[in-house]
Design an enzyme around this catalytic site. Structure first.
Site, PDB file in Angstrom:
ATOM      1  N   HIS A 134       0.878  -1.173   0.000  1.00 23.65           N
ATOM      2  CA  HIS A 134       0.000   0.000   0.000  1.00 23.65           C
ATOM      3  C   HIS A 134       0.916   1.224   0.000  1.00 23.65           C
ATOM      4  O   HIS A 134       2.003   1.192   0.578  1.00 23.65           O
ATOM      5  CB  HIS A 134      -0.833  -0.043   1.290  1.00 23.65           C
ATOM      6  CG  HIS A 134      -1.905   0.990   1.392  1.00 23.65           C
ATOM      7  ND1 HIS A 134      -1.637   2.301   1.690  1.00 23.65           N
ATOM      8  CD2 HIS A 134      -3.255   0.917   1.257  1.00 23.65           C
ATOM      9  CE1 HIS A 134      -2.775   2.988   1.729  1.00 23.65           C
ATOM     10  NE2 HIS A 134      -3.777   2.168   1.475  1.00 23.65           N
ATOM     11  N   ASP A 211       3.211  -4.336   8.069  1.00 25.62           N
ATOM     12  CA  ASP A 211       1.994  -3.537   7.964  1.00 25.62           C
ATOM     13  C   ASP A 211       0.817  -4.508   8.096  1.00 25.62           C
ATOM     14  O   ASP A 211       0.492  -5.242   7.173  1.00 25.62           O
ATOM     15  CB  ASP A 211       2.001  -2.825   6.602  1.00 25.62           C
ATOM     16  CG  ASP A 211       0.676  -2.166   6.267  1.00 25.62           C
ATOM     17  OD1 ASP A 211      -0.274  -2.268   7.073  1.00 25.62           O
ATOM     18  OD2 ASP A 211       0.587  -1.564   5.187  1.00 25.62           O
ATOM     19  N   GLN A 214      -4.394  -5.092   7.028  1.00 24.89           N
ATOM     20  CA  GLN A 214      -5.400  -6.008   6.490  1.00 24.89           C
ATOM     21  C   GLN A 214      -5.417  -7.360   7.196  1.00 24.89           C
ATOM     22  O   GLN A 214      -6.174  -8.253   6.804  1.00 24.89           O
ATOM     23  CB  GLN A 214      -5.151  -6.243   4.976  1.00 24.89           C
ATOM     24  CG  GLN A 214      -5.312  -5.003   4.133  1.00 24.89           C
ATOM     25  CD  GLN A 214      -6.751  -4.479   4.123  1.00 24.89           C
ATOM     26  OE1 GLN A 214      -7.700  -5.218   4.406  1.00 24.89           O
ATOM     27  NE2 GLN A 214      -6.919  -3.213   3.802  1.00 24.89           N
ATOM     28  N   LYS A 237     -10.169  -0.643  10.703  1.00 23.64           N
ATOM     29  CA  LYS A 237     -10.297  -1.898   9.944  1.00 23.64           C
ATOM     30  C   LYS A 237     -10.513  -3.083  10.887  1.00 23.64           C
ATOM     31  O   LYS A 237     -10.574  -4.228  10.477  1.00 23.64           O
ATOM     32  CB  LYS A 237      -9.054  -2.114   9.075  1.00 23.64           C
ATOM     33  CG  LYS A 237      -8.913  -1.040   7.979  1.00 23.64           C
ATOM     34  CD  LYS A 237      -7.734  -1.321   7.093  1.00 23.64           C
ATOM     35  CE  LYS A 237      -7.230  -0.117   6.329  1.00 23.64           C
ATOM     36  NZ  LYS A 237      -7.983   0.205   5.122  1.00 23.64           N
ATOM     37  N   CYS A 374      -4.682   2.320  -3.765  1.00 28.18           N
ATOM     38  CA  CYS A 374      -3.451   2.873  -3.181  1.00 28.18           C
ATOM     39  C   CYS A 374      -2.309   1.866  -3.299  1.00 28.18           C
ATOM     40  O   CYS A 374      -1.487   1.720  -2.373  1.00 28.18           O
ATOM     41  CB  CYS A 374      -3.629   3.277  -1.717  1.00 28.18           C
ATOM     42  SG  CYS A 374      -4.839   4.568  -1.490  1.00 28.18           S
TER      43      CYS A 374
HETATM   44  N1  PLP Z   1      -1.657  -0.534   4.769  1.00 30.80           N
HETATM   45  C1  PLP Z   1      -2.604  -1.277   4.194  1.00 30.80           C
HETATM   46  C2  PLP Z   1      -2.269  -2.664   3.751  1.00 30.80           C
HETATM   47  C3  PLP Z   1      -3.889  -0.765   4.021  1.00 30.80           C
HETATM   48  O1  PLP Z   1      -4.835  -1.516   3.450  1.00 30.80           O
HETATM   49  C4  PLP Z   1      -4.164   0.545   4.456  1.00 30.80           C
HETATM   50  C5  PLP Z   1      -5.501   1.143   4.240  1.00 30.80           C
HETATM   51  O2  PLP Z   1      -6.221   0.756   3.348  1.00 30.80           O
HETATM   52  C6  PLP Z   1      -3.146   1.272   5.065  1.00 30.80           C
HETATM   53  C7  PLP Z   1      -1.898   0.709   5.213  1.00 30.80           C
HETATM   54  C8  PLP Z   1      -3.363   2.677   5.546  1.00 30.80           C
HETATM   55  O3  PLP Z   1      -4.307   2.703   6.574  1.00 30.80           O
HETATM   56  P1  PLP Z   1      -4.903   4.099   7.077  1.00 30.80           P
HETATM   57  O4  PLP Z   1      -5.369   4.824   5.841  1.00 30.80           O
HETATM   58  O5  PLP Z   1      -6.034   3.708   7.974  1.00 30.80           O
HETATM   59  O6  PLP Z   1      -3.801   4.817   7.759  1.00 30.80           O
END
Ligand code: PLP
Length: 417
Positions: A134, A211, A214, A237, A374
């Site tokens: 992401h 990270d 998900q 999430k 993203c």
């Molecule tokens: N990392 C992953 C794999 C994500 O799916 C997301 C959000 O969709 C993020 C990071 C970023 O999360 P946030 O926008 O809640 O900071």
């Protein structure tokens, strides 16, 4: 019909109807149809108990955390620290002091890229990311490398969207300071072999940031077993409110990081020209913290643990297996990715633009995500500008996947191809 091919829920499944009734948002009609919410990788709906916890925060303990000695302030501070303890137990972290609250997963990764990276990454060093990330787990590392004169390398994907582990081994070198990798890809659902990646990173002398945005709501997470040095996620999430994220870091790493934001609540002694900071995690939590979201997160964690994360994972595996089988069988539908995955299917319908697919599905009350998610490097890997992404949560059913399949057939009828 095979087990995966039946639209009946498998035995020992979650009590779906009872569970769905706990989510007020799911009883809505969208465009005259019952909502089928399949955009859970973006954010999940919230159960009543979490909404109640947020309301209770404002009605019973609305005071500033760690800033007063009256009863409401003590309730607020206790609640906030209780939430930290709930996160510690969710992640099986060694101590609640290893849990830092941030405004989200993005902020947590940026905290590491700046707070740790500025001190420990220098000219000629390398940061290793992957082609699955992401943007929130890519851009902070690009910026760090630019600032520090370091080199960013990326582990390529195989045709199924899995990490190429031979390249990973080759790219890990004596200058690699940190590997930054998603536990589960938001664009494809790819479930990465974190324990193995961590073992190899450590053997090369590198740290690993995972990270978990998900993953945390989809499978049990044990940071000690995974071997992660940093683990990040967003509360929203995990069936909890917006505006809160988590960084887990091993204690010795946290104590050797700079705060990214300074101000009230993170100091010991302040003089006109200098200040000394409190120990972690407070050092990284300047300003008034998001108490209501923290209390909502505590409630969400207890709720999820009562359901059982193993059962949640089994449910989501079942939905994914069923979705892959049903959707791949539709003429004109191409699934992107394959192999071990969790919670997400990404697809194309002929040459119909993903936004058009999403608009047609929305007319039937079906919410999916259309776009690059993203994760533009993932799209580039598959040579597509955007995909349609259906992503699952505890309350989804096989019948909803059947409805999605019918919706995709309608797309083909409308657009042809
Ligand atoms: N990392 C992953 C794999 C994500 O799916 C997301 C959000 O969709 C993020 C990071 C970023 O999360 P946030 O926008 O809640 O900071």
């Amino acid at each position: 019909m095979t087990e995966a091919g039946s639209s009946a829920q498998p035995r020992a499944a979650l009590p779906i109807e009872q569970l769905r009734a706990q989510f007020p948002a799911l009883s809505q009609q969208i465009n005259g149809q019952p909502l089928i919410y399949l955009d859970n990788a973006a954010t999940v709906q919230k159960p009543r108990c979490v909404l109640d916890a947020v309301l209770r925060c404002y009605t019973e303990s609305c005071a500033n955390v760690h800033r007063g000695a009256h009863t409401l302030a003590e309730r607020a501070s206790e609640g906030y620290e209780r939430a930290r303890g709930a996160v510690q137990r969710l992640l099986h972290a060694a101590s609640a002091q290893e849990i830092v609250f941030t405004s989200g997963c993005t902020a947590a990764i940026n905290l590491v890229a700046n707070g740790w990276g500025n001190r420990h990454v220098g000219s000629g060093d390398e940061i290793l990311v992957t082609g699955l990330e992401h943007h929130s787990n890519l851009l902070p590392w690009q910026e760090l490398c630019r600032r520090r004169g370091a080199t960013l390398r990326s582990v390529p994907l195989d045709p199924q969207g899995q990490l190429d582990l031979q390249s990973y081994e080759r790219l890990l070198g004596p200058r690699t300071r940190l590997v930054a990798v998603a536990h589960v890809s938001n664009a494809l659902g790819t479930l990465n072999p974190i324990a193995e990646l961590a073992r190899r990173a450590h053997a090369a002398g590198a740290l690993i940031l995972v990270d978990g945005a998900q993953a945390v709501a989809r499978c049990p997470v044990n940071v000690a077993e995974l071997g992660s040095d940093f683990y990040t996620f967003s509360a929203h999430k995990l069936y909890a409110p917006f505006g809160l994220g988590v960084l887990h870091a091993r204690a010795e790493l946290l104590s050797d990081m700079e705060p990214l934001v300074t101000g009230g609540g993170m100091v010991e002694l302040v003089e006109a020209e200098r200040a000394s900071y409190t120990a972690p995690p407070g050092r990284f939590e300047a300003g008034t913290p998001n108490l209501s979201a923290a209390l909502g997160l505590e409630r969400a964690i207890l709720w999820l643990q009562a359901l059982g994360l193993e059962r949640v994972q089994a449910h989501e595996q079942d939905l994914l297996g069923y979705a892959r089988e049903q959707l791949a069988a539709l003429p004109g539908v191409r699934l992107l990715g394959g192999g071990p995955a969790l919670g997400v299917v990404s697809l194309m319908v002929g040459s119909v633009h993903a936004h058009d697919v999403s608009t047609v599905l929305d007319r039937s009350g079906i919410a999916v995500r259309a776009g690059h998610h993203c994760a533009q490097p993932v799209m580039r890997h598959f040579g597509v500008p955007a995909t349609v992404r259906a992503s699952f949560a505890v309350y989804n059913t096989r019948a909803e996947i059947d409805a999605l399949a019918r919706g995709l057939e309608r797309v083909r009828e409308i657009f042809g191809g």
